[in-house]
Design an enzyme around this catalytic site. Sequence first.
Site, PDB file in Angstrom:
ATOM      1  N   HIS A 140       0.856  -1.188   0.000  1.00  0.00           N
ATOM      2  CA  HIS A 140       0.000   0.000   0.000  1.00  0.00           C
ATOM      3  C   HIS A 140       0.891   1.237   0.000  1.00  0.00           C
ATOM      4  O   HIS A 140       1.716   1.428   0.885  1.00  0.00           O
ATOM      5  CB  HIS A 140      -0.901   0.009   1.227  1.00  0.00           C
ATOM      6  CG  HIS A 140      -1.714   1.275   1.352  1.00  0.00           C
ATOM      7  ND1 HIS A 140      -2.696   1.617   0.450  1.00  0.00           N
ATOM      8  CD2 HIS A 140      -1.664   2.291   2.259  1.00  0.00           C
ATOM      9  CE1 HIS A 140      -3.234   2.770   0.804  1.00  0.00           C
ATOM     10  NE2 HIS A 140      -2.619   3.199   1.891  1.00  0.00           N
ATOM     11  N   LYS A 161      -0.589  11.019   0.563  1.00  0.00           N
ATOM     12  CA  LYS A 161       0.366  10.452  -0.407  1.00  0.00           C
ATOM     13  C   LYS A 161      -0.022  10.798  -1.838  1.00  0.00           C
ATOM     14  O   LYS A 161       0.819  11.202  -2.641  1.00  0.00           O
ATOM     15  CB  LYS A 161       0.448   8.934  -0.220  1.00  0.00           C
ATOM     16  CG  LYS A 161       0.920   8.487   1.154  1.00  0.00           C
ATOM     17  CD  LYS A 161       1.065   6.983   1.236  1.00  0.00           C
ATOM     18  CE  LYS A 161      -0.254   6.243   1.096  1.00  0.00           C
ATOM     19  NZ  LYS A 161      -1.191   6.544   2.198  1.00  0.00           N
ATOM     20  N   ASP A 179      -1.867   4.093  -4.778  1.00  0.00           N
ATOM     21  CA  ASP A 179      -2.669   3.262  -3.870  1.00  0.00           C
ATOM     22  C   ASP A 179      -2.080   1.869  -3.669  1.00  0.00           C
ATOM     23  O   ASP A 179      -1.889   1.430  -2.545  1.00  0.00           O
ATOM     24  CB  ASP A 179      -4.117   3.151  -4.360  1.00  0.00           C
ATOM     25  CG  ASP A 179      -4.992   2.477  -3.313  1.00  0.00           C
ATOM     26  OD1 ASP A 179      -4.972   2.914  -2.154  1.00  0.00           O
ATOM     27  OD2 ASP A 179      -5.678   1.497  -3.662  1.00  0.00           O
ATOM     28  N   ARG A 245      17.286  14.732  12.704  1.00  0.00           N
ATOM     29  CA  ARG A 245      17.546  16.098  12.262  1.00  0.00           C
ATOM     30  C   ARG A 245      18.888  16.236  11.559  1.00  0.00           C
ATOM     31  O   ARG A 245      19.167  17.262  10.934  1.00  0.00           O
ATOM     32  CB  ARG A 245      17.498  17.054  13.465  1.00  0.00           C
ATOM     33  CG  ARG A 245      16.160  17.035  14.191  1.00  0.00           C
ATOM     34  CD  ARG A 245      16.147  17.990  15.356  1.00  0.00           C
ATOM     35  NE  ARG A 245      16.291  19.375  14.934  1.00  0.00           N
ATOM     36  CZ  ARG A 245      16.292  20.408  15.784  1.00  0.00           C
ATOM     37  NH1 ARG A 245      16.164  20.200  17.081  1.00  0.00           N
ATOM     38  NH2 ARG A 245      16.437  21.632  15.323  1.00  0.00           N
TER      39      ARG A 245
END
Length: 314
Positions: A140, A161, A179, A245
């Site tokens: 998915h 998405k 999808d 980060r």
Amino acid sequence: MSSFVTVADLVKDNELKVYSGEELLDEKKVTTSDISRPGIELTGYFDYYPSERIQLFGQTESAYSRSMTANNRYKVMLEICREDTPVLLISRAIQPSEELLKAAEEHKVPVIGSELPTTRLSSMITEYLDRRLAPRESIHGVFVDVYGIGILLTGHSGIGKSETALELVKRGHRLIADDRVDVYQQDEKTIVGEAPKILNHLLEIRGIGIIDVMNLFGAGAVRSSSDIQLIINLENWSPDKNYDRIGSMENKREIFDVQVPQITVPVKVGRNISIIIEVAAMNYRAKKMGYDATKKFEENLGALIQDNTNKEDK
């Protein structure tokens, strides 16, 4: 997982010529990507004959068979054409001998051919069969091509998405699948992703529905398949989570036997996810070319600490 490929598909997908047995193409099945060149078999040695493979006749095999008597050639061809032999394949547009055609007809083995040189033909067919016979699974997500890098976007339903993919398409990148992404392992290091046929070129946008990306943006906005080189997992921003980060947290996701690099990008209002994905693609390419910004930062930091230490010692 596809357990076989019909000879009919083999012929159609690779534009091969049928010499005989056209009525057999749909029922004959290829179950392995290994290809056999029956050189030693032409001498009469069949103790370890891999009859279940495609039997490829190149210039060498054809020339040797022509040096045999017609009777011996026919006997050997009868041995080569067995019940489980899927097909005889001839390269370089070499015309098959009458004895080969007769033996193949008697044992119901189709004979096909190509104008390609033997080595090139063998590589093309092996690659095709590896792709068709490879184990497959569906993931998915949304699969896009960004600066030539195949990026699989994952995350919970509704995270954005498809909308991100649409923005990337508008920025000149290409959609591969939305999808659901069908993936298979091409080799020891490569995972390939593509769209299911029913979803090819289609993108679902909540509130609008399904759109045809190729129809709206042109053929340059889509791609049929690509290697999955980077996975970007989108998730809702959480103030309690410690996000990377610096870029030193290298995560990977295993797909079949291949470890694919994966990064997590937090989603919240004000963050332009499409631009972040573009930068991630460029950064991935830079690392592949030998430049790692994280290592550069760590080197600069180490040099700064060392310089301060030397000053304090003085």
